[in-house]
Design a protein around this motif. Structure first.
Motif, PDB file in Angstrom:
ATOM      1  N   ASP A 220       0.842  -1.213   0.000  1.00 35.21           N
ATOM      2  CA  ASP A 220       0.000   0.000   0.000  1.00 35.21           C
ATOM      3  C   ASP A 220       0.870   1.254   0.000  1.00 35.21           C
ATOM      4  OD1 ASP A 220      -2.257  -1.491  -0.035  1.00 35.21           O
ATOM      5  OD2 ASP A 220      -2.683  -1.324   2.123  1.00 35.21           O
ATOM      6  N   GLU A 221       1.931   1.194   0.817  1.00 37.86           N
ATOM      7  CA  GLU A 221       2.817   2.371   0.899  1.00 37.86           C
ATOM      8  C   GLU A 221       3.515   2.626  -0.439  1.00 37.86           C
ATOM      9  OE1 GLU A 221       3.814   1.700   5.632  1.00 37.86           O
ATOM     10  OE2 GLU A 221       5.397   1.325   4.143  1.00 37.86           O
ATOM     11  N   GLN A 222       3.951   1.528  -1.071  1.00 39.92           N
ATOM     12  CA  GLN A 222       4.643   1.686  -2.352  1.00 39.92           C
ATOM     13  C   GLN A 222       3.713   2.273  -3.418  1.00 39.92           C
ATOM     14  OE1 GLN A 222       6.202  -2.251  -2.971  1.00 39.92           O
ATOM     15  NE2 GLN A 222       8.074  -1.844  -1.827  1.00 39.92           N
ATOM     16  N   LEU A 223       2.472   1.822  -3.358  1.00 42.96           N
ATOM     17  CA  LEU A 223       1.483   2.316  -4.321  1.00 42.96           C
ATOM     18  C   LEU A 223       1.248   3.819  -4.125  1.00 42.96           C
ATOM     19  CD1 LEU A 223      -0.050   0.822  -6.511  1.00 42.96           C
ATOM     20  CD2 LEU A 223      -1.963   0.556  -4.942  1.00 42.96           C
ATOM     21  N   THR A 224       1.116   4.209  -2.874  1.00 43.27           N
ATOM     22  CA  THR A 224       0.885   5.628  -2.566  1.00 43.27           C
ATOM     23  C   THR A 224       2.075   6.463  -3.030  1.00 43.27           C
ATOM     24  OG1 THR A 224      -0.318   4.925  -0.617  1.00 43.27           O
ATOM     25  CG2 THR A 224       0.329   7.230  -0.675  1.00 43.27           C
ATOM     26  N   ALA A 228       2.164   9.257  -6.046  1.00 46.31           N
ATOM     27  CA  ALA A 228       2.520  10.646  -5.725  1.00 46.31           C
ATOM     28  C   ALA A 228       3.658  11.151  -6.610  1.00 46.31           C
ATOM     29  CB  ALA A 228       2.922  10.740  -4.254  1.00 46.31           C
ATOM     30  N   SER A 229       4.538  10.246  -7.057  1.00 46.22           N
ATOM     31  CA  SER A 229       5.746  10.717  -7.750  1.00 46.22           C
ATOM     32  C   SER A 229       5.746  10.466  -9.255  1.00 46.22           C
ATOM     33  CB  SER A 229       6.981  10.052  -7.136  1.00 46.22           C
ATOM     34  OG  SER A 229       6.877   8.644  -7.280  1.00 46.22           O
ATOM     35  N   GLN A 230       4.824   9.631  -9.740  1.00 48.91           N
ATOM     36  CA  GLN A 230       4.839   9.290 -11.173  1.00 48.91           C
ATOM     37  C   GLN A 230       3.444   9.483 -11.789  1.00 48.91           C
ATOM     38  OE1 GLN A 230       6.310   5.258 -11.443  1.00 48.91           O
ATOM     39  NE2 GLN A 230       8.342   5.810 -10.676  1.00 48.91           N
ATOM     40  N   PRO A 231       3.401   9.785 -13.072  1.00 47.71           N
ATOM     41  CA  PRO A 231       2.090  10.006 -13.720  1.00 47.71           C
ATOM     42  C   PRO A 231       1.425   8.666 -14.052  1.00 47.71           C
ATOM     43  CG  PRO A 231       3.852  10.289 -15.316  1.00 47.71           C
ATOM     44  CD  PRO A 231       4.522   9.963 -14.025  1.00 47.71           C
ATOM     45  N   THR A 232       1.036   7.926 -13.019  1.00 50.22           N
ATOM     46  CA  THR A 232       0.555   6.555 -13.221  1.00 50.22           C
ATOM     47  C   THR A 232      -0.809   6.479 -13.912  1.00 50.22           C
ATOM     48  OG1 THR A 232      -0.260   6.648 -10.961  1.00 50.22           O
ATOM     49  CG2 THR A 232       1.839   5.531 -11.297  1.00 50.22           C
ATOM     50  N   LYS A 283       5.344  15.749 -13.807  1.00 53.13           N
ATOM     51  CA  LYS A 283       5.420  15.096 -12.503  1.00 53.13           C
ATOM     52  C   LYS A 283       6.709  14.300 -12.358  1.00 53.13           C
ATOM     53  CE  LYS A 283       2.029  12.671  -9.624  1.00 53.13           C
ATOM     54  NZ  LYS A 283       0.728  11.996  -9.700  1.00 53.13           N
ATOM     55  N   HIS A 284       7.128  13.628 -13.430  1.00 56.77           N
ATOM     56  CA  HIS A 284       8.347  12.813 -13.402  1.00 56.77           C
ATOM     57  C   HIS A 284       9.007  12.947 -14.776  1.00 56.77           C
ATOM     58  CE1 HIS A 284      11.184   9.628 -13.150  1.00 56.77           C
ATOM     59  NE2 HIS A 284      10.770   9.231 -11.955  1.00 56.77           N
ATOM     60  N   PRO A 285      10.086  13.766 -14.872  1.00 55.39           N
ATOM     61  CA  PRO A 285      10.627  14.119 -16.192  1.00 55.39           C
ATOM     62  C   PRO A 285      11.169  12.944 -17.003  1.00 55.39           C
ATOM     63  CG  PRO A 285      11.601  15.474 -14.449  1.00 55.39           C
ATOM     64  CD  PRO A 285      10.765  14.454 -13.768  1.00 55.39           C
TER      65      PRO A 285
END
Ligand SMILES: Cc1cc2nc3c(=O)[nH]c(=O)nc-3n(C[C@H](O)[C@H](O)[C@H](O)COP(=O)(O)OP(=O)(O)OC[C@H]3O[C@@H](n4cnc5c(N)ncnc54)[C@H](O)[C@@H]3O)c2cc1C
Length: 333
Positions: A220-224, A228-232, A283-285
């Protein structure tokens, strides 16, 4: 006496109505499905790509074996997973593209060995392993299927497919079923060696033991963190370029890669840089996204322009991590 005009007329009639032989008519009889000229944009995360000659979806391993062993050896084949690491060019792929489906997505667990069909999604394998107290959590946020995970030596958060890999079953281009070891696959950073036309069908991993609740919490933490850091939620294919210092197939402490591609791209002022519908994500270049109407050409041109500008600003040459396959569109050749 001249030719009978009636005979000529029926010959012409026959020529006019005879259906030209489609490529499918020349392929082996199978239980699975053939689709001629399937547009591959429908099967890739970036939603670009022209048609393949034929898409073959085998029902099970026996069907795939029957197909490959009877197929004219001159016809190329190209296996795909769920297309999360691919730019298929706009002219498509001159080959039979093989995509494994339902008959290839079983997941079974025996002790700490997890065996999965290649169509099983990474996240399903991670979740099922966690339910059995086994740690394949690193697979939870990778959006591919298991065949692609092994082929690409997929990894994140310090763990890679190579770390847990035991063996894989594959069907050779000639239709023989073989078992491959880690040595056979020669895992490297985001790649492995598999002869052209060989199709992985099943993979066995040996997973460390863990506590189910703790594993679920970590996932769950990894998903969050990833959301937050990648344009998933955008159309992307993950990291566009490899991290330049980048060799870490073990995740061990002495095997680090500090130089990040995203930082080089950011430092070159290319965060959000756009060509046509293709953009380096704000969000993530290091994530290239299709903002809606990008073609494969737009995406590749953007990538090449980024490589040029990063070289100018840092002296480093970025290497593509996304696989680019197929032919350019007619006008681009
Ligand atoms: C949002 C996002 C995040 C991502 N994050 C990560 C990450 O953290 N770490 C990471 O490593 N990757 C990441 N990726 C990239 C991608 O998900 C992985 O490379 C994944 O393993 C590709 O699997 P796939 O099933 O989509 O393979 P595809 O993209 O369909 O194919 C990739 C390659 O594998 C081959 N292949 C696929 N299946 C088979 C088979 N059965 N037999 C033989 N060859 C096969 C194909 O021929 C091709 O060469 C990310 C992608 C996205 C879109």
């Amino acid at each position: 006496m001249g030719p009978d005009p009636g005979e000529n007329a029926s010959l012409v009639f026959f020529l006019v109505i005879a259906k030209p032989l489609s490529m499918i008519d020349t392929l082996p009889k199978v239980r699975g499905t053939y689709t001629e000229n399937k547009i591959l944009a429908d099967l890739t995360w970036l939603r670009v790509g022209g048609p393949c000659d034929v898409l073959f979806q085998p029902v099970d391993v026996d069907d795939l074996v029957a197909f490959l062993s009877a197929l004219n050896p001159e016809i190329p084949v190209f296996p795909i997973g769920v297309g999360s690491n691919l730019i298929v060019r706009d002219g498509g792929i001159r080959a039979v593209v093989i995509r494994m489906g339902r008959g290839f997505n079983t997941i079974s667990i025996d002790g700490n060995l997890v065996t999965a069909g290649v169509a099983a999604l990474d996240q399903h394998v991670a979740r099922k392993a966690a339910d059995a107290g086994l740690d394949l959590t690193f697979l939870r946020t990778i959006p591919g299927a298991i065949g692609g995970a092994v082929r690409m030596n997929a990894g994140c958060y310090g763990s890679y497919a190579a770390d847990v890999f035991v063996s894989a079953k594959a069907v050779t281009r000639a239709g023989e079923v073989v078992t491959l070891s880690a040595d056979d696959l020669n895992f490297q950073y985001r790649q492995s060696d598999l002869p052209d036309g060989w199709v992985l069908v099943e993979v066995t991993f040996k997973a460390p033991y863990g506590d189910t609740d703790a594993l679920k919490k970590r996932m769950d933490e990894q998903l969050t963190k990833r959301n937050a850091s990648q344009p998933t939620k955008e159309r992307s294919a993950g990291s566009t370029f490899r991290n330049p210092a980048g060799f870490s197939s073990t995740g061990s402490e002495d095997d680090v890669h500090d130089l990040k591609a995203w930082k080089l791209i950011d430092d070159a002022g290319l965060r959000g840089f756009q060509l046509g519908g293709a953009q380096m994500s704000e969000k993530h270049p290091n994530f290239m996204i299709n903002t809606g109407d990008a073609t494969a050409t737009d995406l590749e041109k953007l990538g090449e322009e980024v490589r040029k500008r990063v070289f100018k600003s840092s002296g480093l040459t970025l290497q593509w991590e996304i696989m680019r396959v197929g032919e350019p569109a007619e006008g681009e050749k």
